[in-house]
Design a protein around this motif. Sequence first.
Motif, short mmCIF file in Angstrom:
data_model
loop_
_atom_site.label_atom_id
_atom_site.label_comp_id
_atom_site.label_asym_id
_atom_site.label_seq_id
_atom_site.Cartn_x
_atom_site.Cartn_y
_atom_site.Cartn_z
N PHE A 156 -8.55 -3.40 -14.09
CA PHE A 156 -8.51 -3.04 -12.35
C PHE A 156 -7.03 -1.26 -12.16
CE2 PHE A 156 -10.23 -7.14 -11.52
CZ PHE A 156 -10.96 -6.85 -11.49
N GLU A 157 -7.20 -0.79 -10.86
CA GLU A 157 -6.01 0.09 -11.34
C GLU A 157 -5.56 -0.57 -9.93
OE1 GLU A 157 -6.17 4.57 -9.25
OE2 GLU A 157 -7.78 4.43 -10.70
N VAL A 158 -3.94 -0.32 -10.54
CA VAL A 158 -3.31 -1.17 -9.14
C VAL A 158 -2.59 -0.37 -8.67
CG1 VAL A 158 -1.95 -3.06 -9.19
CG2 VAL A 158 -4.03 -3.60 -10.51
N GLN A 159 -2.35 -0.80 -7.05
CA GLN A 159 -1.39 0.07 -6.71
C GLN A 159 -0.26 -0.64 -5.97
OE1 GLN A 159 -1.74 4.16 -4.69
NE2 GLN A 159 -0.12 3.44 -3.18
N ALA A 160 0.90 -1.27 -5.84
CA ALA A 160 1.86 -1.90 -5.11
C ALA A 160 2.93 -1.84 -3.71
CB ALA A 160 2.50 -2.36 -6.30
N VAL A 161 2.59 -2.29 -3.21
CA VAL A 161 3.30 -2.13 -1.81
C VAL A 161 4.49 -3.63 -1.19
CG1 VAL A 161 2.18 -0.23 -0.53
CG2 VAL A 161 1.50 -2.52 0.03
N SER A 162 5.94 -3.01 -0.99
CA SER A 162 5.63 -4.54 -0.48
C SER A 162 6.23 -5.06 0.65
CB SER A 162 7.25 -4.29 -1.73
OG SER A 162 8.63 -2.78 -1.20
N ASP A 163 5.38 -4.39 1.41
CA ASP A 163 5.81 -4.70 3.24
C ASP A 163 4.65 -4.57 3.54
OD1 ASP A 163 7.55 -5.73 5.19
OD2 ASP A 163 6.33 -3.74 5.77
N GLY A 164 3.88 -5.27 4.87
CA GLY A 164 3.11 -5.08 5.18
C GLY A 164 3.14 -3.37 5.96
N THR A 165 4.05 -2.55 6.50
CA THR A 165 4.28 -1.68 7.12
C THR A 165 3.28 -0.59 6.18
OG1 THR A 165 6.41 -1.73 6.08
CG2 THR A 165 6.02 -2.03 8.62
N GLU A 166 3.56 -1.18 5.19
CA GLU A 166 3.69 0.39 3.95
C GLU A 166 2.23 0.11 3.42
OE1 GLU A 166 5.41 -0.70 0.06
OE2 GLU A 166 7.28 -1.06 1.81
N VAL A 167 0.74 -0.40 4.02
CA VAL A 167 -0.34 -1.10 3.85
C VAL A 167 -1.31 0.19 4.08
CG1 VAL A 167 -2.39 -2.39 4.51
CG2 VAL A 167 -0.06 -3.69 3.74
N ILE A 168 -1.02 1.32 5.62
CA ILE A 168 -1.46 1.50 6.33
C ILE A 168 -1.90 2.97 5.38
CG2 ILE A 168 -2.56 3.49 8.39
CD1 ILE A 168 -3.30 0.97 8.48
N PRO A 169 -0.28 2.93 5.63
CA PRO A 169 0.95 4.47 4.90
C PRO A 169 -0.77 4.70 3.40
CG PRO A 169 2.32 3.20 5.38
CD PRO A 169 1.26 2.89 5.94
N ALA A 170 -0.61 3.76 2.50
CA ALA A 170 -1.01 3.70 1.42
C ALA A 170 -3.02 3.72 1.40
CB ALA A 170 -0.94 2.11 1.04
N LEU A 171 -3.54 3.19 2.60
CA LEU A 171 -5.30 3.56 2.92
C LEU A 171 -5.00 4.73 3.36
CD1 LEU A 171 -6.35 0.45 4.23
CD2 LEU A 171 -5.45 0.83 2.24
N ARG A 172 -4.37 5.78 3.76
CA ARG A 172 -4.31 7.15 4.04
C ARG A 172 -4.19 7.53 2.97
NH1 ARG A 172 -0.50 7.02 7.85
NH2 ARG A 172 -1.48 6.33 9.42
#
Length: 567
Positions: free
Chosen positions: A466-482
Amino acid sequence: MSVVKNDIAGMANASGVSSVSDAGSDVEVLREQLLSLRESHAALEETVERLQRERQLLEDILNAIPDKLTVHDRAEKVVFSNWSEEDTYWENRGGDRDGTVCFGCFFRGEKYCDQCQVEEVFETRKQKVIELYNPQTREYRSITVFPVACKSEDCSMVAEYVRDVTATRKMERELRVAKEAADAANKAKSEFLASMSHEIRTPMNGVLGMLDLAMDTELDEEQREYLESVQNSAESLLALINDILDFSKIEAGVIELDNQAFRLRKRLSALHTMFVHRAEERGLDFRFSVPDSVPDGLMGDPLRLRQVLVNLLDNALKFTESGQVQLAVDVVQDFPDNSVEIEFSVTDTGSGILEAHQERIFDSFAQADGSFSRRHQGTGLGLAICKRLVELMGGNIKVKSAPGQGARFSFIIPFQLAYLEEKPVARKAGSAEKKPVAACRGRILVAEDHPVNLLYIEKFLKKQGFEVQAVSDGTEVIPALREREFDLILMDIAMPEMDGMGAAKAVRASSGLKTPSTVPIIAMTAHAMKGDREQFLAAGMDDYIGKPINSDNLLSLILKYLLQNQA
Ligand code: ADP
């Protein structure tokens, strides 16, 4: 006697009786009448005395009753009252009760009290109960007012029965306060459990995950041996922690059973695979019996059922030196309402258990024989957990055994039948398939604040292709999906700024991102408390996996959602 005769003759003469013989017979009649009158008078006196004694007895009894009884007549006069002592509740009490209206004699008032029910009961001829509180004396009185001597249309008297209920109310209040304190303590215990469960499982997840990765690297024999023993110890520690947490959760009443449709045979065959090798290793014969009459689709909690069976099978292997261990499943009764009772039994040819110990082994921390159990590791919690879980599932666990004759543990559980659609068998995710799954590539976003856990998940998923990207907080989820399109999100629940549930809600409410708002979200949680699952689903997540994360379960869950989306 002659004196009496002379008196009577004298009386006869005085009354003008002509002849002495006539007078003699009249005197005789009078004498008899007099005697009978005397007798009647004596009997009457006796009756009056008896009645007085009885009346006195009744009055004594009524006066001795600690509750107060007052009887009122139609003219509002007190006919009877046993109010012989001062009652601190009625501050104005006093006066002469005889023939006076009650408010006059008891309260020296001029009218009935506001709460008085006497008139109403005269009207309705129905009993009434009220309770009064006097804030000055802080006392309670329960007052029962009821009709007495009622004829069809009328009621000549009404009685009032007053009981001091101050002590009872005080006790009730104390009990209420104690219950509230106990509830609060229980809640605190549950919260402590939830956080302890999280605190312990999170680092254990890291330990086991990193060990898993380390075992996959190039190691010399000595290193592998050391790591294997670390892995064994870590797994035993985890099993122990899980037992203690499970037991505490059951005791605190915070464990909730699932009620999902599942395939019994599939679950049992996984158990068979798990135990057949272990039995072989110990030179034991493992038998497995599930007749065709046993239905396959059931509603229930397959994981908890598995937990009980694993525990019983573990014990059976542990306490059997030679011979066989058998898992048998059978239908006890079929019901017309699509429900069924199924018996599960685990039988072994091991050491057996003394009758005197058979009850005790289901108690927490109890082992049949301390010295024996030292040879066989264990906490004595397994059977206590099994007993509670089986009871939660509506059954009762039993043991039949004798020393040297093996043991048979059995329980019967009622299930509703579930009609499951025949689906093509999904890719099986066993340990042999930890190899990269080329057919199922995808891009996964992992939101996890714990660096060791994140490292393990990232490495594991990358290994699977799988290709994986990590974020370390809920606040970073939407920017990553954008920025990018992801096929799935693995979402930790406890994160510093925004937790996993907040982030999942934000994703479901989003629009115009590169990743659609319907992307599958799997919660990763070290919490496993009552109501958690509902909360995760309500926040918009599709599923959840408990920590420490089992890599096989994680992979099969990811594949389930990715394959669903590709279908
Ligand atoms: P433990 O972790 O000690 O195995 P359990 O609650 O599972 O705790 O079992 C309690 C005790 O019951 C064991 O220590 C053992 O003495 C006895 N016991 C349980 N299963 C068996 C069995 N199949 N044969 C003999 N003894 C058993």
